[in-house]
Every structure is written in C-alpha cells, then in structure tokens.
Design a protein around this motif. Structure first.
Motif, PDB file in Angstrom:
ATOM      1  N   VAL A 298       0.855  -1.188   0.000  1.00  0.00           N
ATOM      2  CA  VAL A 298       0.000   0.000   0.000  1.00  0.00           C
ATOM      3  C   VAL A 298       0.892   1.240   0.000  1.00  0.00           C
ATOM      4  O   VAL A 298       2.111   1.142   0.149  1.00  0.00           O
ATOM      5  N   ARG A 300       1.602   4.854   1.921  1.00  0.00           N
ATOM      6  CA  ARG A 300       1.376   5.552   3.186  1.00  0.00           C
ATOM      7  C   ARG A 300       1.999   6.940   3.101  1.00  0.00           C
ATOM      8  O   ARG A 300       3.157   7.093   2.696  1.00  0.00           O
ATOM      9  N   TRP A 305       0.195  10.481   7.474  1.00  0.00           N
ATOM     10  CA  TRP A 305       0.120   9.087   7.920  1.00  0.00           C
ATOM     11  C   TRP A 305      -1.154   8.378   7.475  1.00  0.00           C
ATOM     12  O   TRP A 305      -1.568   7.402   8.082  1.00  0.00           O
ATOM     13  N   LYS A 306      -1.784   8.856   6.418  1.00  0.00           N
ATOM     14  CA  LYS A 306      -2.957   8.181   5.874  1.00  0.00           C
ATOM     15  C   LYS A 306      -2.502   7.080   4.920  1.00  0.00           C
ATOM     16  O   LYS A 306      -1.458   7.177   4.278  1.00  0.00           O
ATOM     17  N   VAL A 307      -3.321   6.013   4.843  1.00  0.00           N
ATOM     18  CA  VAL A 307      -3.011   4.871   3.996  1.00  0.00           C
ATOM     19  C   VAL A 307      -3.856   4.963   2.737  1.00  0.00           C
ATOM     20  O   VAL A 307      -5.071   5.182   2.792  1.00  0.00           O
ATOM     21  N   LYS A 309      -4.835   2.856  -0.760  1.00  0.00           N
ATOM     22  CA  LYS A 309      -4.779   1.524  -1.377  1.00  0.00           C
ATOM     23  C   LYS A 309      -4.527   1.574  -2.880  1.00  0.00           C
ATOM     24  O   LYS A 309      -4.137   0.571  -3.465  1.00  0.00           O
ATOM     25  N   CYS A 329       2.188  -4.582   3.898  1.00  0.00           N
ATOM     26  CA  CYS A 329       1.188  -4.795   4.941  1.00  0.00           C
ATOM     27  C   CYS A 329       0.686  -6.223   4.855  1.00  0.00           C
ATOM     28  O   CYS A 329       0.785  -6.881   3.811  1.00  0.00           O
ATOM     29  N   LEU A 339       0.750  -2.762   9.301  1.00  0.00           N
ATOM     30  CA  LEU A 339       1.728  -2.115   8.422  1.00  0.00           C
ATOM     31  C   LEU A 339       3.130  -2.429   8.923  1.00  0.00           C
ATOM     32  O   LEU A 339       3.398  -2.315  10.122  1.00  0.00           O
TER      33      LEU A 339
END
Length: 444
Positions: A298, A300, A305-307, A309, A329, A339
């Motif tokens: 993924v 990041r 710090w948002k993930v 996809k 992950c 993660l």
C-alpha cells in the motif's frame, strides 16, 4: 438422454429429507442451515473473471473440488477475448449457476470496503462477487455467526446455532435433574460420611506402624519446590509448542479450519482478498489452498500518515502532498491489518535545498526569446508540485492517449531504436518536483 442429477437445495432438504432427482432449481434457496452432506472439500464456490480468463484452475479441477459453481451475470461481459469466450461457453458455462446478490449484502460489503479503504479500487462486479459469497455463507451456515461486521472486530459475531437434537437432549437432562428424589441425596451424604471415617482409621493405623523419616520429607519438599520453579517458566516442548506460538502471535484464539467449506471465493484480486479475509469469508487460491494470511503493498503518506490503497497515486488523497511511500502490509485470519514500517526510515529530501527559481514572462514582440528562466539548465520550468496543476493534467491526458499502442503496427518502433525517452521515475511515471539530480554534485 438422462436428466442431470442436481443436489437438493437447503430449503428442499428440510421439506424432503430423502434425495431426489430434479432439474435446476427455479429460484434461489431461502436462508436455512445446510443439512446435506458432501464429499467434496467445497460446497458452493464463487468464481471471479480472472479465474475464467486465465483458466487457472482448470474446469475439471473446479468441478472435482466443488459441488456447485456460482458467479454473477456481469462476469461474462468482462470476457472480451473471442477464444476465451468460446472456451467458457463450451466447457464451464453448463456447470455454472448465475445469481445476483441481495441489495442488503451489497450495501454491507460496500460499507465494509469503505471502512477498510478498498472501495476506491474495487469495481462493481468485485463488490457483487463478495456479496454473493456473503449470501451463500449465511445460507449454508444458518446466519453470519462466523463472520465480522466491522473491520476492527477481534472476534466473530457469535456462536454457531444449536441443532434441534442437541436442544432436546439438553431439555431432557434438565428435567431429569430437577425431578431427582430427595432420598438419593440423603443416601449420598451418608456414604460420604462413612468414607471419611474409614480414611481417618486407615491414616491413624499407618502413622502408628510406619513413621515417615524427616530426611526423605525434606528431599521431597526440595524436589517439589524445584518442579514448581520449573513449571513457573513453562518449558517449551514438542507437545505444547503450537499452543505457545498461538498464544504469542494471535490476538484471539485461532479458529479451527472446517473440513468442508460451505461457501468460498476464488480470486486473484488483492483488494477482493483483503476485504473477504477481514470479513472472515473463506478464500482459496488457484491450488485450492485456503488463504489465511495476505501480504500486499500500500501507499502511506509520510506527512499525514494516511493509507492509500490505490498504488497508481502520486499525491496523497488526504493532504495533497507528493509524500506517498510504498509500505508492505499483512492481513491475518483474525482480521488484523498490520503495516510493516522500517525501523530507522528517513524521508528523502534531495532536491529541496535550493529554492524554486522565479518564472520569466515573455513578450508579444518576441524580443526576450533568448532569455531562459527556471535556473541553471531550466530545471525550474514547468515544475509539477500539485495534482490540480494544468501541467500535470495535460501530462496525464497525453499518457492516456499514448498508453495503448498497437505493437503489430508497421510504423511502430520501440523507444530503444528511436531514442525517445519519457521523463519520470520507474514505470514511466510523471516526474513530480525538481528531482534528485538538481542538487547533485556535478562532474568536472
């Protein structure tokens, strides 16, 4: 020609316990607990389009491993190759059952995928396939007791429903215990008192005849203390190593695998696998091995710090900065999404030492044509720093037009022969920012 023999559905098996020879069912079975027995490892198998296109596993393997094969009608439209479509219509289509999932299941899967962050990379047929697997799982197992309703849920929804025979046995045992006579209780009390008196007499006789030495008692106490100290550490032996590993690694008690999977999904889409595994649906790979741990990649954001996809993104959907980093992950059978970050990771700041040069304007008369702005070598001209810049939008539209090229065209030549190169990093991606070579040491 003999009519095909089809196994009775769950609703028919409750009304007619005996097996019957019928044609294909006219309607979808009603939600009920499955009572029919099967010798194959999977009863209801939902097939994705990538399995049909790649023919992995083969049609004979699918028929041998599953009792019933399901898919949705929109999967057929994804098969665009004429040879693949012909093979599908002649070999697999006679054994398939087309079914549309319920709207409630589609809404549940959509909400679940939105919470996990996979909704943006899932197509409409992908969501319908997961929803169909969810429907079959609830019908075959009598409810969603072995599934999860939320991504962060550590345990399943509930316990398996009790069967009718077990409920009757439990009620009969309770009535027998309540109707027990009082005389039996009195006889038991008398017997217990007599046994205690006999033990006291035997103990007094042994103490008179054979007195125990003190040295042996002390040695036994020391040995018992040593055993107690060893038990406190709990030595790992071949008999208890699995229990220790399960206790240390898993956050919840590991669920035993079913001998016969009532409903399962076979696909190679990583987003579909992630959502299905976190719901606790049964997942299979091309070799019909059950998937319990899923590893993928993924993006990041190093700033917020948002993930993300969607691995094709170059800018963070949350803060809009080009600070996305590729991170591995894993998703385990308990639904835990982890993660794996580097221990001493440092974000690369090369190219950010010098400030961005000021842009230079042109003139209508063309007098300043020789003036080149953007710093030395013009590195600051047309810098892409945000996703909504006109330069970035223009480059993405150009790539969409030139992405699909006919390799069999007589006029087409590869870039290694023509010398044409596209700027950017790996995989011909659009160059964002000044790049790494701006502040690099120049060779003399």
């Amino acid at each position: 020609m003999n009519a095909p023999v089809v196994e009775p559905t769950a609703a028919q098996s409750q009304q007619n316990p005996a097996p019957t020879t019928t044609t294909a069912p006219a309607s979808a079975p009603a939600p009920a607990t499955a009572t029919s027995t099967t010798t194959k490892p999977v009863h209801s198998l939902v097939i994705d389009a990538n399995v049909i296109i790649k023919n992995d596993p083969s049609v004979s393997t699918l028929i041998a491993q599953a009792e019933e094969l399901y898919t949705i009608p929109s999967v057929v439209s994804e098969i665009r190759d004429e040879a693949t479509r012909l093979r599908f219509q002649t070999t697999l289509m006679p054994f398939l059952k087309f079914r549309t999932p319920r709207p409630e299941s589609i809404k549940f899967v959509t909400d679940f995928a939105r919470r996990t962050g996979d909704l943006m990379v899932l197509s409409k047929p992908d969501i319908h396939l997961i929803a169909l697997t969810y429907d079959l799982e609830c019908e075959r197992n009598g409810g969603d007791w072995r599934l999860r309703k939320e991504p962060g849920q550590k345990s399943v929804n509930g316990a398996p429903p009790a069967k009718e025979g077990e409920e009757q046995e439990a009620t009969t045992e309770e009535t027998n215990d309540a109707a027990a006579p009082v005389a039996e209780e009195k006889n038991e009390e008398v017997k217990q008192v007599e046994e205690q008196l006999e033990k006291l007499d035997i103990g007094s006789q042994e103490q008179e005849t054979t007195p125990a030495p003190k040295e042996e008692e002390e040695e036994e106490e020391e040995e018992n203390d040593g055993e107690a100290s060893d038990d406190d550490g709990e030595w790992i032996t071949p008999t208890n190593i699995k229990k220790v590993q399960a206790r240390e690694s898993a956050h919840v008690a590991p669920e035993p695998l079913q001998k016969t999977l009532q409903a399962a999904l076979i696909t190679s889409d990583m987003a579909m696998r992630n959502v299905s595994l976190r719901i606790n649906l049964n997942l299979l790979d091309s070799s019909f091995a059950r998937i319990t741990v899923l590893k993928t990649w993924v993006l990041r954001c190093h700033g917020c710090w948002k993930v993300c996809k969607d691995t094709t993104k170059q800018f963070c959907p949350s803060c809009g900065q080009p600070t996305l980093t590729r991170v591995s992950c894993t998703t385990d059978a308990a639904g835990n999404f982890t993660l794996h970050l580097k221990k001493n990771f440092q974000f690369n700041n090369r190219g950010n030492v010098y400030s961005i040069p000021k842009p230079t304007h042109g003139t209508a008369s063309g007098k300043n044509q020789n003036v080149k702005g953007g710093g030395k070598g013009g590195w600051g001209k047309e810098l892409i720093l945000a996703e909504d810049q006109k330069e970035y939008i223009r480059r993405t539209e150009e790539e969409k037009r030139t992405r699909y090229r006919d390799l069999m065209d007589d006029d087409y030549l590869p870039g290694i022969l023509t010398g044409q190169r596209q700027g950017g990093t790996g995989n011909n991606r659009i160059k964002v920012g000044a790049g790494r070579n701006v502040n690099a040491k120049k060779r003399r």
